[in-house]
Design a protein around this motif. Sequence first.
Motif, PDB file in Angstrom:
ATOM      1  N   ALA A  59      50.590  39.726  34.413  1.00 42.35           N
ATOM      2  CA  ALA A  59      52.235  40.153  34.872  1.00 42.35           C
ATOM      3  C   ALA A  59      52.205  39.120  35.603  1.00 42.35           C
ATOM      4  O   ALA A  59      53.484  38.661  35.369  1.00 42.35           O
ATOM      5  N   GLY A  60      51.561  37.806  36.185  1.00 38.20           N
ATOM      6  CA  GLY A  60      51.397  37.207  36.913  1.00 38.20           C
ATOM      7  C   GLY A  60      52.657  36.123  35.989  1.00 38.20           C
ATOM      8  O   GLY A  60      53.033  35.160  36.997  1.00 38.20           O
ATOM      9  N   GLY A  61      52.420  36.059  34.932  1.00 37.48           N
ATOM     10  CA  GLY A  61      53.142  35.110  33.801  1.00 37.48           C
ATOM     11  C   GLY A  61      52.608  33.670  33.739  1.00 37.48           C
ATOM     12  O   GLY A  61      51.166  34.095  33.519  1.00 37.48           O
ATOM     13  N   ILE A  62      52.715  32.529  33.305  1.00 36.18           N
ATOM     14  CA  ILE A  62      51.676  31.361  33.237  1.00 36.18           C
ATOM     15  C   ILE A  62      50.718  31.189  33.986  1.00 36.18           C
ATOM     16  O   ILE A  62      49.690  30.801  34.430  1.00 36.18           O
ATOM     17  N   ILE A  63      51.322  30.920  35.619  1.00 37.60           N
ATOM     18  CA  ILE A  63      51.315  30.783  36.601  1.00 37.60           C
ATOM     19  C   ILE A  63      49.749  32.075  36.904  1.00 37.60           C
ATOM     20  O   ILE A  63      48.638  31.347  37.361  1.00 37.60           O
ATOM     21  N   GLY A  64      50.094  33.325  36.316  1.00 40.05           N
ATOM     22  CA  GLY A  64      49.050  34.165  37.158  1.00 40.05           C
ATOM     23  C   GLY A  64      48.002  34.276  36.170  1.00 40.05           C
ATOM     24  O   GLY A  64      46.669  34.514  36.990  1.00 40.05           O
ATOM     25  N   SER A  65      48.154  33.765  35.386  1.00 41.64           N
ATOM     26  CA  SER A  65      47.185  32.807  34.315  1.00 41.64           C
ATOM     27  C   SER A  65      45.721  32.401  34.414  1.00 41.64           C
ATOM     28  O   SER A  65      44.641  32.265  34.340  1.00 41.64           O
ATOM     29  N   TYR A  66      46.550  31.524  34.755  1.00 39.34           N
ATOM     30  CA  TYR A  66      46.005  30.624  35.285  1.00 39.34           C
ATOM     31  C   TYR A  66      45.226  30.634  37.192  1.00 39.34           C
ATOM     32  O   TYR A  66      44.211  29.969  37.195  1.00 39.34           O
ATOM     33  N   LEU A  67      46.038  31.188  37.970  1.00 37.12           N
ATOM     34  CA  LEU A  67      45.342  31.144  39.095  1.00 37.12           C
ATOM     35  C   LEU A  67      44.399  32.209  38.884  1.00 37.12           C
ATOM     36  O   LEU A  67      43.129  32.377  39.707  1.00 37.12           O
ATOM     37  N   ALA A  68      44.505  34.017  37.989  1.00 38.20           N
ATOM     38  CA  ALA A  68      43.356  34.943  37.323  1.00 38.20           C
ATOM     39  C   ALA A  68      42.219  34.129  37.598  1.00 38.20           C
ATOM     40  O   ALA A  68      41.248  34.247  37.413  1.00 38.20           O
ATOM     41  N   ASP A  69      42.562  33.060  36.032  1.00 37.10           N
ATOM     42  CA  ASP A  69      40.929  32.980  35.815  1.00 37.10           C
ATOM     43  C   ASP A  69      40.726  31.762  36.188  1.00 37.10           C
ATOM     44  O   ASP A  69      39.495  31.635  36.414  1.00 37.10           O
ATOM     45  N   LEU A  70      40.911  31.160  37.595  1.00 34.21           N
ATOM     46  CA  LEU A  70      40.695  30.206  38.326  1.00 34.21           C
ATOM     47  C   LEU A  70      40.021  31.297  39.441  1.00 34.21           C
ATOM     48  O   LEU A  70      38.094  31.293  39.582  1.00 34.21           O
ATOM     49  N   LEU A  71      40.330  32.523  39.728  1.00 33.12           N
ATOM     50  CA  LEU A  71      39.548  32.651  40.927  1.00 33.12           C
ATOM     51  C   LEU A  71      38.161  33.621  40.260  1.00 33.12           C
ATOM     52  O   LEU A  71      37.532  33.805  40.720  1.00 33.12           O
ATOM     53  N   ILE A  72      38.500  34.084  39.292  1.00 30.68           N
ATOM     54  CA  ILE A  72      37.834  35.016  38.060  1.00 30.68           C
ATOM     55  C   ILE A  72      36.307  33.955  37.677  1.00 30.68           C
ATOM     56  O   ILE A  72      34.790  34.340  38.665  1.00 30.68           O
ATOM     57  N   PHE A  73      36.569  32.545  37.604  1.00 29.08           N
ATOM     58  CA  PHE A  73      35.806  31.888  37.224  1.00 29.08           C
ATOM     59  C   PHE A  73      34.795  31.361  38.980  1.00 29.08           C
ATOM     60  O   PHE A  73      33.746  31.075  38.690  1.00 29.08           O
ATOM     61  N   LEU A  74      35.415  31.099  39.720  1.00 25.84           N
ATOM     62  CA  LEU A  74      35.152  30.579  40.403  1.00 25.84           C
ATOM     63  C   LEU A  74      34.515  31.696  41.528  1.00 25.84           C
ATOM     64  O   LEU A  74      33.015  31.423  42.434  1.00 25.84           O
ATOM     65  N   VAL A  75      34.946  32.910  41.862  1.00 24.08           N
ATOM     66  CA  VAL A  75      34.246  33.651  42.815  1.00 24.08           C
ATOM     67  C   VAL A  75      34.174  35.116  42.275  1.00 24.08           C
ATOM     68  O   VAL A  75      33.501  35.879  43.058  1.00 24.08           O
ATOM     69  N   GLY A  76      34.439  35.142  41.190  1.00 28.27           N
ATOM     70  CA  GLY A  76      34.442  36.272  40.683  1.00 28.27           C
ATOM     71  C   GLY A  76      35.314  37.562  41.078  1.00 28.27           C
ATOM     72  O   GLY A  76      36.248  37.875  41.238  1.00 28.27           O
ATOM     73  N   GLY A  77      34.346  39.064  41.097  1.00 23.44           N
ATOM     74  CA  GLY A  77      34.730  39.796  41.422  1.00 23.44           C
ATOM     75  C   GLY A  77      35.230  39.559  42.912  1.00 23.44           C
ATOM     76  O   GLY A  77      35.984  40.883  43.372  1.00 23.44           O
ATOM     77  N   ALA A  78      35.081  39.061  43.972  1.00 26.46           N
ATOM     78  CA  ALA A  78      34.701  38.835  45.205  1.00 26.46           C
ATOM     79  C   ALA A  78      36.732  37.921  44.947  1.00 26.46           C
ATOM     80  O   ALA A  78      36.836  38.312  46.083  1.00 26.46           O
ATOM     81  N   SER A  79      36.945  37.730  44.174  1.00 27.83           N
ATOM     82  CA  SER A  79      38.554  36.795  44.376  1.00 27.83           C
ATOM     83  C   SER A  79      39.373  38.351  45.071  1.00 27.83           C
ATOM     84  O   SER A  79      40.570  37.650  44.920  1.00 27.83           O
ATOM     85  N   TYR A  80      39.217  39.630  44.197  1.00 25.06           N
ATOM     86  CA  TYR A  80      40.454  40.800  44.678  1.00 25.06           C
ATOM     87  C   TYR A  80      40.261  40.532  46.332  1.00 25.06           C
ATOM     88  O   TYR A  80      40.974  41.035  46.867  1.00 25.06           O
ATOM     89  N   PHE A  81      39.229  40.720  47.517  1.00 20.63           N
ATOM     90  CA  PHE A  81      39.684  40.310  48.640  1.00 20.63           C
ATOM     91  C   PHE A  81      40.260  39.102  49.234  1.00 20.63           C
ATOM     92  O   PHE A  81      40.762  39.391  50.408  1.00 20.63           O
ATOM     93  N   ILE A  82      40.923  38.033  48.130  1.00 20.08           N
ATOM     94  CA  ILE A  82      42.310  37.554  48.576  1.00 20.08           C
ATOM     95  C   ILE A  82      43.559  37.252  49.045  1.00 20.08           C
ATOM     96  O   ILE A  82      43.940  37.518  49.474  1.00 20.08           O
ATOM     97  N   GLY A  83      43.506  38.747  47.842  1.00 17.91           N
ATOM     98  CA  GLY A  83      44.453  39.526  47.807  1.00 17.91           C
ATOM     99  C   GLY A  83      44.878  40.495  48.377  1.00 17.91           C
ATOM    100  O   GLY A  83      45.890  40.247  49.200  1.00 17.91           O
ATOM    101  N   GLY A  84      43.526  40.946  49.089  1.00 17.13           N
ATOM    102  CA  GLY A  84      43.415  42.250  49.762  1.00 17.13           C
ATOM    103  C   GLY A  84      43.322  41.687  51.221  1.00 17.13           C
ATOM    104  O   GLY A  84      44.397  42.154  52.534  1.00 17.13           O
ATOM    105  N   TYR A  85      43.489  40.648  51.354  1.00 20.21           N
ATOM    106  CA  TYR A  85      43.266  39.858  53.194  1.00 20.21           C
ATOM    107  C   TYR A  85      44.878  39.417  53.415  1.00 20.21           C
ATOM    108  O   TYR A  85      45.318  40.638  54.104  1.00 20.21           O
TER     109      TYR A  85
END
Length: 125
Positions: A59-85
């Motif tokens: 839903a974030g387009g190509i930027i969201g695709s790259y961002l989500a993939d990078l965050l999932i790769f780096l910190v996994g499920g803890a990446s949801y805390f970034i958006g929540g913060y």
Amino acid sequence: MTVKPKKVKPPEAPSLFMREVTAIFFLGLGAFFLLSLLTYNPLDPSFFTHAPGKTVSNAGGIIGSYLADLLIFLVGGASYFIGGYFLVLAVLLFSGLRARVRFLEFIVAGIFVILAAVLFQLWGG
């Protein structure tokens, strides 16, 4: 002869307009992070997936695709805390409970995300 100590002025609080602009920025950033992570598809084009000609389902387009993939790769499920913060920070700024964003808070939040990622990795095996 005695030296008078200089009076140190406390830093002025930002105006209401600047506080609200900052809150709107973090609200949008947090919503974009969470939206991109919630609609993450590992088959979308990203840093680690080569899919020429494939349409992006994120839903974030190509930027969201790259961002989500990078965050999932780096910190996994803890990446949801970034958006929540970012969303919690926006609510605090809107409500007036927080006058400004402090750099030290970003450092502490980053350390929290890293420690949460390690904890999730240890817990998940």
